[in-house]
Enzyme design. Structure first.
Site, PDB file in Angstrom:
ATOM      1  N   CYS A  67       0.819  -1.217   0.000  1.00 47.17           N
ATOM      2  CA  CYS A  67       0.000   0.000   0.000  1.00 47.17           C
ATOM      3  C   CYS A  67       0.846   1.257   0.000  1.00 47.17           C
ATOM      4  O   CYS A  67       1.969   1.258   0.495  1.00 47.17           O
ATOM      5  CB  CYS A  67      -0.883   0.025   1.241  1.00 47.17           C
ATOM      6  SG  CYS A  67      -1.920  -1.412   1.425  1.00 47.17           S
ATOM      7  N   ARG A  72       5.297   0.131  -6.074  1.00 42.68           N
ATOM      8  CA  ARG A  72       5.268  -0.674  -4.850  1.00 42.68           C
ATOM      9  C   ARG A  72       4.328  -1.871  -4.978  1.00 42.68           C
ATOM     10  O   ARG A  72       4.393  -2.783  -4.162  1.00 42.68           O
ATOM     11  CB  ARG A  72       4.825   0.204  -3.668  1.00 42.68           C
ATOM     12  CG  ARG A  72       5.834   1.267  -3.307  1.00 42.68           C
ATOM     13  CD  ARG A  72       5.213   2.324  -2.426  1.00 42.68           C
ATOM     14  NE  ARG A  72       4.817   1.802  -1.135  1.00 42.68           N
ATOM     15  CZ  ARG A  72       5.498   1.960  -0.017  1.00 42.68           C
ATOM     16  NH1 ARG A  72       6.641   2.614  -0.030  1.00 42.68           N
ATOM     17  NH2 ARG A  72       5.059   1.480   1.126  1.00 42.68           N
ATOM     18  N   TRP A 125      -2.986  -2.699  -1.551  1.00 49.38           N
ATOM     19  CA  TRP A 125      -2.558  -4.064  -1.872  1.00 49.38           C
ATOM     20  C   TRP A 125      -3.306  -4.956  -0.888  1.00 49.38           C
ATOM     21  O   TRP A 125      -3.045  -4.894   0.323  1.00 49.38           O
ATOM     22  CB  TRP A 125      -1.042  -4.170  -1.700  1.00 49.38           C
ATOM     23  CG  TRP A 125      -0.432  -5.451  -2.156  1.00 49.38           C
ATOM     24  CD1 TRP A 125      -0.115  -5.792  -3.441  1.00 49.38           C
ATOM     25  CD2 TRP A 125      -0.008  -6.545  -1.342  1.00 49.38           C
ATOM     26  NE1 TRP A 125       0.464  -7.038  -3.468  1.00 49.38           N
ATOM     27  CE2 TRP A 125       0.546  -7.524  -2.199  1.00 49.38           C
ATOM     28  CE3 TRP A 125      -0.046  -6.814   0.031  1.00 49.38           C
ATOM     29  CZ2 TRP A 125       1.061  -8.733  -1.736  1.00 49.38           C
ATOM     30  CZ3 TRP A 125       0.460  -8.013   0.501  1.00 49.38           C
ATOM     31  CH2 TRP A 125       1.006  -8.951  -0.383  1.00 49.38           C
ATOM     32  N   ASN A 162      -1.768   2.050   5.807  1.00 48.90           N
ATOM     33  CA  ASN A 162      -0.857   0.966   5.406  1.00 48.90           C
ATOM     34  C   ASN A 162      -0.615   0.085   6.628  1.00 48.90           C
ATOM     35  O   ASN A 162      -0.461   0.610   7.738  1.00 48.90           O
ATOM     36  CB  ASN A 162       0.504   1.524   4.967  1.00 48.90           C
ATOM     37  CG  ASN A 162       0.442   2.217   3.641  1.00 48.90           C
ATOM     38  OD1 ASN A 162      -0.602   2.283   3.015  1.00 48.90           O
ATOM     39  ND2 ASN A 162       1.571   2.740   3.203  1.00 48.90           N
ATOM     40  N   GLY A 163      -0.536  -1.224   6.420  1.00 48.18           N
ATOM     41  CA  GLY A 163      -0.261  -2.123   7.550  1.00 48.18           C
ATOM     42  C   GLY A 163      -1.463  -2.997   7.843  1.00 48.18           C
ATOM     43  O   GLY A 163      -2.356  -3.167   7.010  1.00 48.18           O
ATOM     44  N   GLU A 181      18.229 -17.398  -7.625  1.00 44.34           N
ATOM     45  CA  GLU A 181      17.836 -16.029  -7.966  1.00 44.34           C
ATOM     46  C   GLU A 181      17.322 -15.964  -9.413  1.00 44.34           C
ATOM     47  O   GLU A 181      16.330 -15.289  -9.701  1.00 44.34           O
ATOM     48  CB  GLU A 181      19.029 -15.088  -7.745  1.00 44.34           C
ATOM     49  CG  GLU A 181      18.824 -13.650  -8.161  1.00 44.34           C
ATOM     50  CD  GLU A 181      17.663 -12.949  -7.468  1.00 44.34           C
ATOM     51  OE1 GLU A 181      17.101 -13.502  -6.508  1.00 44.34           O
ATOM     52  OE2 GLU A 181      17.296 -11.852  -7.920  1.00 44.34           O
ATOM     53  N   LYS A 226      13.589 -14.735 -10.454  1.00 43.03           N
ATOM     54  CA  LYS A 226      13.352 -13.644 -11.417  1.00 43.03           C
ATOM     55  C   LYS A 226      12.398 -14.097 -12.504  1.00 43.03           C
ATOM     56  O   LYS A 226      11.466 -13.396 -12.852  1.00 43.03           O
ATOM     57  CB  LYS A 226      14.659 -13.185 -12.083  1.00 43.03           C
ATOM     58  CG  LYS A 226      15.599 -12.343 -11.278  1.00 43.03           C
ATOM     59  CD  LYS A 226      15.169 -10.913 -11.051  1.00 43.03           C
ATOM     60  CE  LYS A 226      14.381 -10.792  -9.775  1.00 43.03           C
ATOM     61  NZ  LYS A 226      15.111 -10.676  -8.553  1.00 43.03           N
ATOM     62  N   GLU A 286       8.808 -14.575 -11.132  1.00 40.28           N
ATOM     63  CA  GLU A 286       8.073 -13.410 -10.640  1.00 40.28           C
ATOM     64  C   GLU A 286       7.623 -12.478 -11.760  1.00 40.28           C
ATOM     65  O   GLU A 286       6.566 -11.869 -11.645  1.00 40.28           O
ATOM     66  CB  GLU A 286       8.824 -12.702  -9.503  1.00 40.28           C
ATOM     67  CG  GLU A 286       9.794 -11.633  -9.797  1.00 40.28           C
ATOM     68  CD  GLU A 286      10.477 -11.072  -8.539  1.00 40.28           C
ATOM     69  OE1 GLU A 286      11.702 -11.035  -8.536  1.00 40.28           O
ATOM     70  OE2 GLU A 286       9.801 -10.633  -7.596  1.00 40.28           O
ATOM     71  N   HIS A 309      18.918 -36.894  -7.504  1.00 45.66           N
ATOM     72  CA  HIS A 309      18.196 -37.325  -6.301  1.00 45.66           C
ATOM     73  C   HIS A 309      16.697 -37.034  -6.396  1.00 45.66           C
ATOM     74  O   HIS A 309      16.006 -37.014  -5.377  1.00 45.66           O
ATOM     75  CB  HIS A 309      18.797 -36.657  -5.066  1.00 45.66           C
ATOM     76  CG  HIS A 309      20.225 -37.054  -4.828  1.00 45.66           C
ATOM     77  ND1 HIS A 309      20.591 -38.325  -4.443  1.00 45.66           N
ATOM     78  CD2 HIS A 309      21.375 -36.350  -4.960  1.00 45.66           C
ATOM     79  CE1 HIS A 309      21.907 -38.378  -4.333  1.00 45.66           C
ATOM     80  NE2 HIS A 309      22.407 -37.199  -4.648  1.00 45.66           N
ATOM     81  N   LYS A 328       6.549  -4.188  -4.019  1.00 49.70           N
ATOM     82  CA  LYS A 328       7.977  -3.880  -3.944  1.00 49.70           C
ATOM     83  C   LYS A 328       8.492  -3.976  -2.514  1.00 49.70           C
ATOM     84  O   LYS A 328       9.565  -4.467  -2.259  1.00 49.70           O
ATOM     85  CB  LYS A 328       8.221  -2.473  -4.513  1.00 49.70           C
ATOM     86  CG  LYS A 328       9.683  -2.048  -4.536  1.00 49.70           C
ATOM     87  CD  LYS A 328      10.485  -2.894  -5.509  1.00 49.70           C
ATOM     88  CE  LYS A 328      11.955  -2.546  -5.520  1.00 49.70           C
ATOM     89  NZ  LYS A 328      12.741  -3.618  -6.168  1.00 49.70           N
TER      90      LYS A 328
HETATM   91  C1  AGP Z   1      12.815  -9.756  -5.484  1.00 51.24           C
HETATM   92  O1  AGP Z   1      12.775  -9.611  -6.857  1.00 51.24           O
HETATM   93  C2  AGP Z   1      11.550  -9.593  -4.790  1.00 51.24           C
HETATM   94  N1  AGP Z   1      10.915  -8.378  -5.116  1.00 51.24           N
HETATM   95  C3  AGP Z   1      11.540  -9.952  -3.311  1.00 51.24           C
HETATM   96  O2  AGP Z   1      11.937 -11.292  -3.189  1.00 51.24           O
HETATM   97  C4  AGP Z   1      12.370  -9.096  -2.326  1.00 51.24           C
HETATM   98  O3  AGP Z   1      13.740  -9.322  -2.525  1.00 51.24           O
HETATM   99  C5  AGP Z   1      11.966  -9.440  -0.885  1.00 51.24           C
HETATM  100  O4  AGP Z   1      10.623  -9.112  -0.700  1.00 51.24           O
HETATM  101  C6  AGP Z   1      12.821  -8.754   0.146  1.00 51.24           C
HETATM  102  O5  AGP Z   1      12.715  -7.370   0.053  1.00 51.24           O
HETATM  103  P1  AGP Z   1      13.770  -6.412   0.724  1.00 51.24           P
HETATM  104  O6  AGP Z   1      15.091  -6.661   0.092  1.00 51.24           O
HETATM  105  O7  AGP Z   1      13.255  -5.021   0.444  1.00 51.24           O
HETATM  106  O8  AGP Z   1      13.784  -6.717   2.190  1.00 51.24           O
END
Ligand code: AGP
Length: 607
Positions: free
Chosen positions: A2, A27, A74, A99-100, A480, A484, A487, A503, A602
């Site tokens: 949010c 975000r 969100w 927010n929260g 990673e 990527k 996501e 395995h 984000k």
């Molecule tokens: C990565 O592409 C993601 N957006 C997500 O995994 C992110 O790294 C994770 O939410 C942690 O966020 P931060 O680094 O702001 O703590």
């Protein structure tokens, strides 16, 4: 996650709030809304979907207002609908954005419903609007009413509140969610992120936990959690408006991938000399603290967690200090053994990730205590940086794309700097310093593969799944790469340590399963080659990112992308880039929303 924007000015604030929401779009959100106050009238407009949908509704127009709050939501409590979008309004006079999460909203809801309030949403936030309204009926003062309301709340919140009957006053408060006050000339603002307000001010007050600010166009007053008036410093933001714009690139993610050589140079400059890596560059006490470290716990989420997993290979191999790396969401709910003189390290792009922050607070509350806490963070003035003993900024600059790219590679470089700072052997530190000084040139060479990877990406568009393989420090890089791809392209991808293939996951391999392997010319290369044979023997289609000297060549069932040679220690940073580009180009080819992928945010400020 949010986003909040609020303003009290002597001009119409609708365009300011709308631009602020646009700047918070990165975000992640699913609906948006705005409430404006003008001449004794409170107007509210909400829309599901993009901020543009809200803008389209505003075209038909509520009346302009000099006071207002706006929000991107969100969904947490209640589905994505206009009724659940913020602002929430009570008695046609109080409007709240939040927010929260309000954890005790259910008993409050029952009490307020019994008192005659009608609920029109499924959210936890609506109780706040009615609670403020009920206290306003007692005190007649908005600040007093908001303070009384938040004293009844459990959970995490940043709140901004306006009232039809007080047409110049905005009240905002935070506890567990970030909020800044923007100081203008004859106007004041609040936002959950400075980026929202850069077009209207560069002067910010970073509100602290429990702070409540009452602002009008001319003035503002901050009270701390005890109700005492406090002065907080006004800080000038070094961010330029253009730093948060695309600058000619089609997407923020592509811009951020290409910014990596410059970002990495920023990360090491001032911290590395020709022959050494300077612990003193992160604070006067760092050298003494690092000299006493006997164990390390690294805690983070998502991509940041992957950076920590790479660091374990570096730190244990070079400094021989045992290093444990853990997901913040798991760590905070168990009872870890804290070894003597253990350094607690958090990694976070945003500095506001709820799980990471909670893990830090948990670590600090442990009676068997950590030696010190270190935050490696990209955003200044965050909860994580404020609450840690030591801070190493990654200096990647604003990262807008939800998929983390330059924040990850700069985290890796910070962890390599930390590895050097912990290494007590001067010659090894000098060699590492020399390597680090070449990282930006190495990355610039890797970026030249962009077009070749774009072509390669076409082969993935009709695929449903992909496997990523790596060994040693390339295993977390494979993780990673898989994250990527899933996501932003929504392709199902998993990563395995290449030795684990036989395995179990080998059962998945056939001609429809692309297998992406990371194979730099290092001590694991021959083992990786054997694992690749296991894939070829089962008809799997291999895509290998490899050093030209690896001896791997394109042929039936195998496509090799030649990477420029980089020193072993820099390989995890360099080999991340082609995986970022692959994910990016697959997503573009599939037509997904690259910068704001579905369901993701984000900055994850809820648990
Ligand atoms: C990565 O592409 C993601 N957006 C997500 O995994 C992110 O790294 C994770 O939410 C942690 O966020 P931060 O680094 O702001 O703590």
């Amino acid at each position: 996650m949010c986003g909040i924007v609020g303003a009290s000015a002597q001009r119409n604030v609708e365009p300011i709030l709308l631009e602020g929401l646009r700047r918070l779009e990165y975000r992640g959100y699913d609906s948006a809304g705005m409430a404006l106050v003008d001449e004794g009238v409170l107007d509210r407009v909400r829309a599901v979907g993009k901020v543009q949908a809200l803008a389209d509704k505003l075209e038909d127009g509520p009346r302009p207002g000099t006071l207002g709050v706006a929000h991107t939501r969100w969904a947490t409590h209640g589905g994505v609908s206009e009724d659940n979008a913020h602002p929430h309004v009570s008695s046609d006079r109080v409007a709240v954005v939040h927010n929260g999460i309000i954890e005790n909203f259910e008993p409050l809801q029952r009490r307020l419903a019994a008192a005659g309030y009608t609920f029109t949403s499924e959210t936890d936030t609506e109780v706040v609007a009615h609670l403020v309204d009920s206290h306003l009926a007692e005190s007649g003062d908005l600040s007093t009413a908001v303070r009384a309301a938040v004293s009844e709340l459990d959970g995490a919140y940043a709140l901004a509140v306006v009232c039809r009957d007080d047409p110049h006053t905005l009240v905002a408060t935070r506890s567990g969610s970030p909020l800044v006050l923007g100081v203008g000339i004859g106007e004041h603002f609040v936002a959950s992120d400075v980026a929202a307000l850069l077009p209207v001010t560069r002067n910010f007050v970073y509100l602290e936990e429990g702070d409540l600010v009452t602002l009008t166009p001319e003035d503002y007053t901050i009270r701390d959690g005890n109700g005492a008036v406090v002065e907080r410093p006004v800080k000038e933001s070094g961010l330029s408006i253009s730093a948060t714009e695309k600058g000619g690139y089609r997407h923020f993610m592509l811009k951020e991938i290409h910014e990596q050589p410059r970002a990495l140079a920023e990360t090491w400059q001032g911290r590395v000399t020709a022959r050494d890596i300077l612990a003193s560059s992160i604070g006067p006490t760092a050298e003494e603290i690092f000299g006493r470290v006997e164990a390390i716990h690294i805690v983070a989420c998502g991509t940041s967690h992957h950076a920590g997993l790479v660091a374990r290979y570096w730190i244990e191999a070079m400094s021989r200090i045992p290093c444990n790396v853990e997901l913040a969401s798991e760590y905070r709910y168990r009872d870890p053994v804290v070894p003597k003189n253990c350094l607690f390290v958090t990694l976070s792009q945003s500095g506001e990730t709820a799980d990471t922050l909670a893990a830090l607070r948990y670590a600090k509350s442990r009676e068997d205590g950590y030696l010190a806490t270190l935050a490696i963070c990209n955003k200044p003035e965050t909860s994580l940086t404020r609450e840690s003993d030591l801070v190493m900024m990654t200096r990647a600059g604003p990262e807008i794309g939800v998929a983390s790219t330059k924040a990850f590679t700069t985290q890796l470089l910070c962890l390599l700097l930390l590895t050097g700072m912990l290494d007590r052997r001067p010659d090894e530190r000098a060699a590492l310093a020399a390597n680090i000084r070449g990282v930006d040139t190495a990355l610039a060479a890797v970026l030249e593969l962009d077009e070749a990877i774009r072509k390669l990406a076409e082969e993935f568009v009709d695929k449903q799944h992909a496997l990523f393989l790596g060994r040693g420090p390339m295993y977390p890089i494979a993780m990673e790469g898989a994250l990527k791809l899933k996501e932003i392209s929504y392709l199902h991808a998993e990563a395995y340590a290449a030795g684990e293939l036989k395995h179990g996951p080998l059962a998945l391999v056939d001609e429809n399963m692309p297998v992406i392997a990371i194979a730099p010319n290092n001590e694991w290369l021959e083992k990786v080659k054997s694992n690749l044979q296991e894939v070829r023997a089962r008809g799997g289609k291999l895509y290998v990112f490899a050093d030209a000297e690896s001896g791997l060549n394109t042929g039936p069932g195998i496509t090799v992308l030649d990477m420029p040679h980089v020193d072993d220690i820099l390989a995890p940073i360099a080999y991340t880039v082609p995986l970022q580009l692959l994910a990016y180009h697959v997503a573009v080819a599939k037509g997904t929303d690259v910068d704001q992928p579905r369901n993701l945010a984000k900055s994850v400020t809820v648990e």
